[in-house]
Design an enzyme around this catalytic site. Structure first.
Site, PDB file in Angstrom:
ATOM      1  N   LYS A 140     -66.492  86.851  36.322  1.00  0.00           N
ATOM      2  CA  LYS A 140     -67.823  86.348  35.944  1.00  0.00           C
ATOM      3  C   LYS A 140     -68.802  86.529  37.099  1.00  0.00           C
ATOM      4  CE  LYS A 140     -65.975  82.384  33.366  1.00  0.00           C
ATOM      5  NZ  LYS A 140     -65.964  80.923  33.358  1.00  0.00           N
ATOM      6  N   GLU A 170     -53.113  81.707  29.701  1.00  0.00           N
ATOM      7  CA  GLU A 170     -54.120  81.111  30.580  1.00  0.00           C
ATOM      8  C   GLU A 170     -53.520  79.909  31.322  1.00  0.00           C
ATOM      9  OE1 GLU A 170     -58.872  80.984  30.289  1.00  0.00           O
ATOM     10  OE2 GLU A 170     -57.943  79.599  28.888  1.00  0.00           O
ATOM     11  N   HIS A 203     -44.432  96.576   9.681  1.00  0.00           N
ATOM     12  CA  HIS A 203     -44.902  97.943   9.448  1.00  0.00           C
ATOM     13  C   HIS A 203     -45.634  98.483  10.668  1.00  0.00           C
ATOM     14  CE1 HIS A 203     -43.925  97.635   5.155  1.00  0.00           C
ATOM     15  NE2 HIS A 203     -44.279  96.374   5.303  1.00  0.00           N
TER      16      HIS A 203
END
Lengths: 415, 545
Positions: free
Chosen positions: B503, B354, B385
């Site tokens: 937004k 960000e 793994h």
């Protein structure tokens, strides 16, 4: 008989004065109880002075005490290492055939471990005699027990102990002989049972509150059943004191450690919650805002007849009220100085010698200890003095319908 | 020196040095002592970076050519270096000790910050003493942090990392974190909580974050249903707002006396040091919280005052710039070898991507080279793994950060101590194999698919122990590294315009979800899905009838 006292628990002091009163010679190594709540035990300090005056009680050195043929040990649960060193000293320096009576709460199996430190080749023996003392009436209970549990595994010691306890057997119905370990366990079991009863009735009272049932009526119904009986069945705002609590905490720990059982811990936790019940009733009444409210409290001792505030509900309630910036005005006939030393100076807290001045301009009166003098107060005077006629009765001492008729708002425990 | 020229020199250097392999570089006897750097409780080991002394010298020149020293001063002094929002970025002021002074726009920030902390301390004490009461008068024993992004990731990461430092008086208080907009976290959680004992901490800098306010509204609704009491009363006893926008929080219903504040010069992803850290302070106590601040403050002082040649954040930043801009490595894995740091990768994803996930410079020009790489990560031993296969034998070059404490479980069982030895062995083994490849062991009989290229660069950060102070220093190290990179790339790391447009478009879509799409209002794909949704929703309505 010559008896040396070890330890600073209430049991040590009660044994000293009662044994001296019945003609024994008692050796002490300190002149007065360290704890103020023990000094406040009714009759204790007077009896101690009388014992000293008669010469039956006297102070002596550690060396002299070790020479006595009888030893009485009532130490704090955390003092086991001191008890161990006393036993080691006795095994080296004490006389043959000595009897050590252990009345301390060191947990189950501790008496056996202490006994093993004595010199059994010289017939030194430890007897476990769990106390049944209740603060406030300890002297009388020591003098006239109904029953005694004795953990004794030595016939010679048993005979001698019977002789020592003979003057205290006027009301004795039963003396139970058992192993040391069984005696310790029995004491824990009794304390736990009583706590469970109190926890249970409080749980029922809180439920009754929600269901619009009067718990007093239910309690009387329960008591009439012979299997249940009436003892330890009064709902209220929790039990305090430290002696009783110590045993229950001890048993709760053993149960938690060895069985992962939460039964008694739940009882203890619920009891702590119960102590704040009067606060919660008040909080809800005033819609979660007590700032600046003036709250009168009657009774801060953990039970009537004692001058002690050990683990008392009043401590939790007062701390909660002060944290909400309420003004707290307390009356208690005996325990104000104990309260003062527990809470220290605190703005917002005033102590009153007169119960009525404590209620002046009050927005509520909380009854936390059922001292007899509160049982039938001058209600008219209260109505005049209080800003708001609101009573939170933490001990179900008053008659709800009558108070409501007089114009009080009344909250009890389960009614 | 001119930045452009240094950059070109580095490109030339890269032409010869990019062919160097770590298995050869690690033959040099004093490499570890030359490329590892200590600052108090933290060791930064860059010896597995594909750097030579020569490269490092030129990278340090690059830093000088970008006026890094001046930028650092501007950062600490509170210049408005977040120029697109006309603000300072003064998270370092949050960590100043009480006796310091920092004048900013006519105010002493230290006084301001300490007053905010004091209010937080009062609240923490009330909670610890069991004297913050819910509607029934019971003490609060559950704290739910409602926030997202910086108001969630930082406190959650630190609370998890420092769980072992729980203050004794905090034991009766459990903490939960809720962030997701869709309600899936809160709906499951509320079933398990007692409304009478639950306190919601609504954390939002602007107090307009849709995700957070939606969760807070659900919480309030739950409390009203459980208690039958008014919003006013419940907001007073069961909600704390942590915000830089007091009026908005008050308009939502949280009175000023239930608010903790921080200032607009604290960016969300730099805010765990402020009152946003309330959940942390409740968990580890104020003394723990102050130790966290102190660790970060010592790293601040180191960053501000140490020559770049020994300056940990600067060196870490430059090593990565070399990887990103010259060696062409655009993936970065964060690999803590300590389960307590489980949330560190997510935290750093926000902090780095960000801040520096941008391709326009401070003057508004398009940047021609790479900036922030793609970051991801996982607890190292677990990732072994999962995606380590790609690190060892994949086609992508990846740089890795290994983070591990030297000491752990000192006063605990032998079994746990040997688990820590096992973890350390794995951490060192992976860094070694990534660097050396086949040269790490005798691979003479290996099949083609058992071959390891090696030469994947990595940084190893060794903490003496994971403590509030060392964690504070670690986070501050990363913050300042991000800042140094932003200076090299000439970008503003403190804004986040890239999250705004979504937004805005979501708002324009909100009311028409479930209705048939009007043609030509959106795009063909959006309209297609809107019509599908409309179909699904009207089917459901007709079955319900």
């Amino acid at each position: 008989m010559l008896i040396a006292i070890w330890g600073d628990e209430l049991g040590a002091w009660v044994a000293a004065v009662e044994l001296a009163r019945t003609g024994n010679h008692v050796l002490l190594q300190q002149a007065a109880p360290g704890e103020s709540s023990h000094r406040a035990e009714p009759g204790l300090m007077d009896s101690l002075a009388a014992g000293m005056a008669s010469g039956n009680i006297r102070l002596c050195s550690n060396q002299e005490a070790l020479q006595a043929p009888w030893h009485w040990l009532a130490s704090h649960p955390s003092d086991i290492s001191h008890a161990e060193s006393v036993c080691r000293d006795l095994s080296q320096q004490g006389p043959d055939n000595l009897v050590l009576i252990n009345q301390s709460n060191f947990g189950i199996g501790a008496s056996d471990r202490l006994h093993a430190l004595l010199d059994s080749t010289r017939q030194q023996s430890l007897v476990c005699l769990p106390d049944t003392l209740q603060q406030g009436q300890a002297l009388q209970q020591f003098a006239t027990p109904d029953t005694l549990l004795v953990g004794c595994e030595d016939d010679a010691a048993r005979l001698r102990l019977q002789a020592l306890l003979r003057p205290f057997s006027s009301r004795l119905q039963q003396i139970q002989w058992m192993s040391r370990r069984e005696a310790e366990f029995s004491k824990f079991a009794i304390s736990g049972m009583l706590a469970l009863r109190l926890g249970y009735i409080n749980e029922l009272a809180n439920l009754a509150d929600r269901l619009d049932v009067d718990i007093e009526v239910v309690r009387q119904g329960m008591s009439s059943d012979k299997r249940i009986g009436q003892h330890y069945l009064s709902p209220g705002c929790g039990f305090g004191g430290h002696h009783f609590t110590q045993y229950i905490e001890g048993l709760a720990d053993i149960l938690a450690e060895t069985r992962h059982s939460t039964l008694l811990n739940t009882v203890l936790n619920e009891n702590e919650r119960q102590k704040e019940l009067p606060f919660r009733k008040l909080w809800q009444h005033y819609r979660c805002d007590l700032r600046g409210r003036r709250i009168a409290i009657w009774g801060c001792a953990f039970k009537p007849g004692v001058a002690s505030v050990d683990n008392a509900p009043s401590l939790r309630v007062i701390r909660a009220l002060l944290a909400q910036e309420a003004q707290v005005q307390v009356h208690d006939p005996e325990a104000l100085s104990a309260l003062q030393s527990e809470l220290g100076q605190s703005t917002g807290l005033t102590l009153h010698q007169d119960p009525y001045t404590a209620t002046q301009q009050a927005d509520a009166l909380l009854l936390l200890t059922e001292w007899p003098l509160y049982s039938s107060p001058d209600y008219e005077r209260l109505l005049q003095l209080m800003q708001t006629p609101l009573i939170v009765d933490g001990r179900n001492l008053f008659e709800p319908d009558y108070l409501r008729q007089l114009g009080f708002t009344y909250y009890g425990v389960g009614r | 020196m001119d930045k452009h020229r240094v950059w070109q020199q580095l490109e030339q250097l890269c032409a010869t040095e990019s062919s160097l392999h770590l298995r050869d570089l690690l033959q040099v006897k004093d490499r570890f002592s030359r490329f590892s750097f200590r600052q108090d409780e933290l060791l930064l080991d860059l010896s597995r970076q594909r750097l030579t002394t020569n490269t490092l010298t030129q990278l340090l020149q690059l830093a000088d050519s970008c006026d890094l020293a001046q930028w650092i001063e501007s950062l600490f002094k509170g210049d408005r270096i977040n120029h697109t929002e006309n603000r300072a970025a003064l998270h370092t002021a949050l960590r100043l000790p009480a006796e310091a002074m920092l004048e900013h726009q006519g105010e002493d920030l230290v006084t301001l910050v300490q007053a905010d902390l004091q209010r937080m301390q009062h609240l923490v004490e009330q909670l610890h003493q069991g004297q913050w009461r819910g509607f029934s008068g019971e003490p609060i024993d559950t704290l739910v942090n409602v926030g997202v992004g910086g108001s969630d990731l930082g406190p959650m990461m630190v609370c998890r990392a420092l769980d072992g430092f729980q203050a004794p008086e905090a034991r009766q208080i459990t903490t939960h974190f809720i962030s997701s907009m869709d309600g899936s976290q809160i709906s499951g959680l509320l079933d398990q909580l007692d409304p009478a004992r639950t306190l919601f901490v609504v954390s939002s800098k602007s107090f307009s974050t849709a995700d957070t306010l939606a969760n807070a509204a659900t919480a309030l609704d739950w409390l009203i249903r459980a208690s039958g009491l008014t919003t006013e009363l419940l907001a007073r006893r069961h909600f704390i707002a942590v915000t830089a926008n007091a009026p908005r929080a008050e308009a939502w219903g949280i009175p000023v006396e239930n608010q903790l504040h921080f200032r607009d010069w604290v960016g969300g992803r730099y805010s765990l040091w402020s009152t946003i850290g309330l959940a942390i302070a409740v968990r580890i106590g104020m003394s723990g919280f102050r130790a966290l601040l102190d660790g970060a403050h010592r790293m601040d002082m180191h960053f501000r005052h140490t020559p770049f040649s020994h300056n940990l954040p600067v060196l870490l930043a430059l090593a990565e710039v070399w990887n990103i801009n010259f060696l062409g490595i655009h993936a970065h894995a964060i690999l803590p070898y300590d389960g307590r740091l489980a949330h560190l990768p997510a935290y750093l994803e926000q902090l780095e991507m960000e801040s520096n996930g941008k391709s326009v410079d401070r003057q508004g020009n398009r940047i021609e080279h790479h900036t922030c790489p793609v970051l991801w990560g996982e607890i190292g031993p677990n990732a072994q793994h999962a995606f380590y296969q790609l690190l060892h034998q994949g086609s992508e070059a990846v740089m890795c950060d290994f983070i591990v404490p030297a000491r752990r479980y000192a006063d605990q069982s032998d079994a746990l101590q040997s688990q820590h030895r096992l973890t350390l062995a794995n951490c060192l083994a992976q860094a070694r194999v990534l660097a050396l490849g086949d040269a790490a062991v005798d691979q003479s009989n290996a099949t083609p698919w058992q071959r390891y290229q090696g030469n994947q660069p990595s940084t190893l950060i060794l903490l003496d122990e994971l403590t509030p102070a060392s964690l504070g220093a670690l986070i501050a190290l990363y913050e300042h590294k991000v800042f140094v990179q932003s200076v090299i790339w000439n970008i503003n790391p403190f804004d986040q315009w890239g999250v705004e447009l979504g937004k805005q478009v979501a708002n324009s879509l909100l009311d028409i979800i479930g209705t048939p799409a009007t043609t030509n209002r959106f795009d063909i794909a959006t309209e297609g899905v809107l019509n599908q949704l409309h179909g699904q929703w009207s089917d459901r309505e007709s079955t319900e009838c």
